[in-house]
Design a protein around this motif. Structure first.
Motif, PDB file in Angstrom:
ATOM      1  N   ASP A  95      45.170  31.047  45.732  1.00 22.59           N
ATOM      2  CA  ASP A  95      44.509  30.311  47.029  1.00 22.59           C
ATOM      3  C   ASP A  95      45.539  30.221  48.240  1.00 22.59           C
ATOM      4  N   LEU A  96      46.314  31.165  48.407  1.00 21.12           N
ATOM      5  CA  LEU A  96      47.326  30.925  49.552  1.00 21.12           C
ATOM      6  C   LEU A  96      46.539  31.225  50.780  1.00 21.12           C
ATOM      7  N   PRO A  97      46.514  30.459  51.749  1.00 25.15           N
ATOM      8  CA  PRO A  97      45.787  30.612  52.876  1.00 25.15           C
ATOM      9  C   PRO A  97      46.138  31.720  53.973  1.00 25.15           C
ATOM     10  N   ALA A  98      45.129  32.143  54.605  1.00 23.17           N
ATOM     11  CA  ALA A  98      45.207  33.519  55.602  1.00 23.17           C
ATOM     12  C   ALA A  98      46.355  33.023  56.572  1.00 23.17           C
ATOM     13  N   SER A  99      46.403  31.870  56.947  1.00 18.95           N
ATOM     14  CA  SER A  99      47.388  31.301  58.026  1.00 18.95           C
ATOM     15  C   SER A  99      48.812  31.739  57.343  1.00 18.95           C
ATOM     16  N   TYR A 100      49.129  31.878  56.238  1.00 18.69           N
ATOM     17  CA  TYR A 100      50.429  32.359  55.817  1.00 18.69           C
ATOM     18  C   TYR A 100      50.730  33.604  56.082  1.00 18.69           C
ATOM     19  N   SER A 101      51.395  34.334  57.012  1.00 26.00           N
ATOM     20  CA  SER A 101      51.548  35.688  57.063  1.00 26.00           C
ATOM     21  C   SER A 101      52.157  36.396  55.940  1.00 26.00           C
ATOM     22  N   GLY A 102      52.823  35.708  55.008  1.00 21.25           N
ATOM     23  CA  GLY A 102      53.309  36.450  53.989  1.00 21.25           C
ATOM     24  C   GLY A 102      52.410  36.584  52.818  1.00 21.25           C
ATOM     25  N   ARG A 103      51.189  36.041  52.886  1.00 24.71           N
ATOM     26  CA  ARG A 103      50.222  35.895  51.617  1.00 24.71           C
ATOM     27  C   ARG A 103      50.362  37.220  50.563  1.00 24.71           C
ATOM     28  N   ARG A 104      49.982  38.530  51.486  1.00 29.85           N
ATOM     29  CA  ARG A 104      50.025  39.749  50.593  1.00 29.85           C
ATOM     30  C   ARG A 104      51.343  39.795  49.969  1.00 29.85           C
ATOM     31  N   ASP A 105      52.443  39.863  50.693  1.00 29.85           N
ATOM     32  CA  ASP A 105      53.549  40.137  50.129  1.00 29.85           C
ATOM     33  C   ASP A 105      53.762  39.268  48.773  1.00 29.85           C
ATOM     34  N   VAL A 106      53.618  37.921  48.984  1.00 23.46           N
ATOM     35  CA  VAL A 106      53.796  36.909  47.909  1.00 23.46           C
ATOM     36  C   VAL A 106      52.961  37.346  46.633  1.00 23.46           C
ATOM     37  N   VAL A 107      51.750  37.607  46.877  1.00 20.20           N
ATOM     38  CA  VAL A 107      50.704  38.153  45.854  1.00 20.20           C
ATOM     39  C   VAL A 107      51.091  39.194  45.084  1.00 20.20           C
ATOM     40  N   ARG A 108      51.234  40.068  45.909  1.00 18.56           N
ATOM     41  CA  ARG A 108      51.909  41.557  45.315  1.00 18.56           C
ATOM     42  C   ARG A 108      53.148  41.366  44.582  1.00 18.56           C
ATOM     43  N   TRP A 109      54.074  40.660  44.984  1.00 17.39           N
ATOM     44  CA  TRP A 109      55.382  40.272  44.390  1.00 17.39           C
ATOM     45  C   TRP A 109      55.150  39.457  43.042  1.00 17.39           C
ATOM     46  N   GLU A 110      54.641  38.220  43.203  1.00 21.47           N
ATOM     47  CA  GLU A 110      54.236  37.403  42.032  1.00 21.47           C
ATOM     48  C   GLU A 110      53.462  37.866  40.871  1.00 21.47           C
ATOM     49  N   ALA A 111      52.413  38.918  41.444  1.00 12.92           N
ATOM     50  CA  ALA A 111      51.665  39.256  40.174  1.00 12.92           C
ATOM     51  C   ALA A 111      52.367  39.630  39.039  1.00 12.92           C
ATOM     52  N   GLN A 112      53.300  40.383  39.079  1.00 14.67           N
ATOM     53  CA  GLN A 112      53.811  40.849  38.197  1.00 14.67           C
ATOM     54  C   GLN A 112      54.553  39.653  36.954  1.00 14.67           C
ATOM     55  N   PHE A 113      54.615  38.755  37.486  1.00 16.01           N
ATOM     56  CA  PHE A 113      54.989  37.441  36.644  1.00 16.01           C
ATOM     57  C   PHE A 113      53.967  36.849  35.921  1.00 16.01           C
ATOM     58  N   TRP A 114      52.658  37.377  36.388  1.00 18.98           N
ATOM     59  CA  TRP A 114      51.630  37.146  35.395  1.00 18.98           C
ATOM     60  C   TRP A 114      50.922  38.164  34.712  1.00 18.98           C
ATOM     61  N   ALA A 115      51.923  39.005  34.405  1.00 17.54           N
ATOM     62  CA  ALA A 115      51.443  40.077  33.812  1.00 17.54           C
ATOM     63  C   ALA A 115      51.839  40.547  32.303  1.00 17.54           C
ATOM     64  N   ARG A 116      52.590  39.490  31.952  1.00 21.10           N
ATOM     65  CA  ARG A 116      53.104  39.875  30.429  1.00 21.10           C
ATOM     66  C   ARG A 116      52.900  38.606  29.609  1.00 21.10           C
ATOM     67  N   PRO A 117      51.798  38.279  29.031  1.00 22.05           N
ATOM     68  CA  PRO A 117      51.369  37.352  28.047  1.00 22.05           C
ATOM     69  C   PRO A 117      52.334  37.484  26.896  1.00 22.05           C
ATOM     70  N   ILE A 118      52.773  36.116  26.546  1.00 21.05           N
ATOM     71  CA  ILE A 118      53.519  36.176  25.310  1.00 21.05           C
ATOM     72  C   ILE A 118      52.697  36.637  23.961  1.00 21.05           C
TER      73      ILE A 118
END
Length: 230
Positions: free
Chosen positions: A121-144
């Motif tokens: 739910d990161l806001p469009a007003s945050y210019s780094g939203r796409r970069d954050v989502v792209r980077w952080e997505a990898q940490f939601w990708a390996r379920p134990i």
């Protein structure tokens, strides 16, 4: 639950009261480690709060509790180290700390444990939203175990944003750790800012931050160097 919680502070105050209140309500012992803050509202907060506070004369960043051997002064089987701009998702359960401790017993061998960070739910007003989502997505990708919905944890490294360590633990992003799935999630204040209209606090923080130690400042705040004092 008398677990020391070391909050590493430097000129950030907006979410610090939320974080300290949350930790105290769950039985943690709040300890503020101030890396030479100069922002007046932050200094005033540090002066008036009843928490144990270590006022350092320079910026030791995330390593301050270890470099100054502060963790040794508060021995415990577990301890928390976190940043002042982290705060719990409104649906984060009250038993979060117990939940993370149980992970050590249920899944032995992982370096440390902590929450995942909300990115949906990161806001469009945050210019780094796409970069954050792209980077952080990898940490939601390996379920134990199971899948991304059912797993209680994701295997991912953890830095200093929010981590629960065992006695003797330290930061090591090269080691696999565990980040808890929903609803045990936190938010990162920076990712919700309006980068075109930064607050007074954000501008002050920019003016004193080391860009080599503040990744998202360096990457997404245009003109940061022009805003820094000579």
């Amino acid at each position: 639950m008398n677990i020391p919680a070391f909050i590493i502070v430097r000129d950030r105050i907006a979410k610090l009261p939320v974080l300290t209140e949350w930790l105290e309500a769950r039985g943690a012992t709040v300890i503020l480690v101030d890396n030479d803050s100069k922002y007046p509202p932050c200094v005033e907060y540090l002066d008036k709060m009843p928490f144990k506070t270590y006022r350092l004369k320079d910026n030791h960043s995330k390593w301050a509790p270890w470099e100054h051997r502060l963790i040794e002064l508060h021995p415990s089987d577990y301890f928390i180290v976190c940043d002042p701009d982290m705060y719990p998702h409104e649906e984060c359960p009250d038993d979060a700390i117990e939940h993370w401790i149980e992970a050590y017993e249920r899944y032995p061998g992982y370096h440390c444990v902590g929450p995942s960070y909300e990115i949906s739910d990161l806001p469009a007003s945050y210019s780094g939203r796409r970069d954050v989502v792209r980077w952080e997505a990898q940490f939601w990708a390996r379920p134990i175990e199971g899948n991304a919905v059912s797993t209680p944890y994701f295997i991912a490294p953890i830095d200093s944003m929010f981590a629960l360590f065992k006695r003797g633990g330290y930061i090591d992003i090269e080691k696999d750790s565990l980040r808890s799935n929903y609803p045990y999630v936190f938010r990162h204040q920076t990712w919700y800012m309006d980068t075109e209209h930064p607050t007074e606090e954000e501008l002050f923080y920019i003016s004193r931050c080391d860009p080599n130690r503040a990744h998202w400042v360096r990457e997404v705040w245009p003109g940061m160097e022009e805003r820094r004092p000579a």
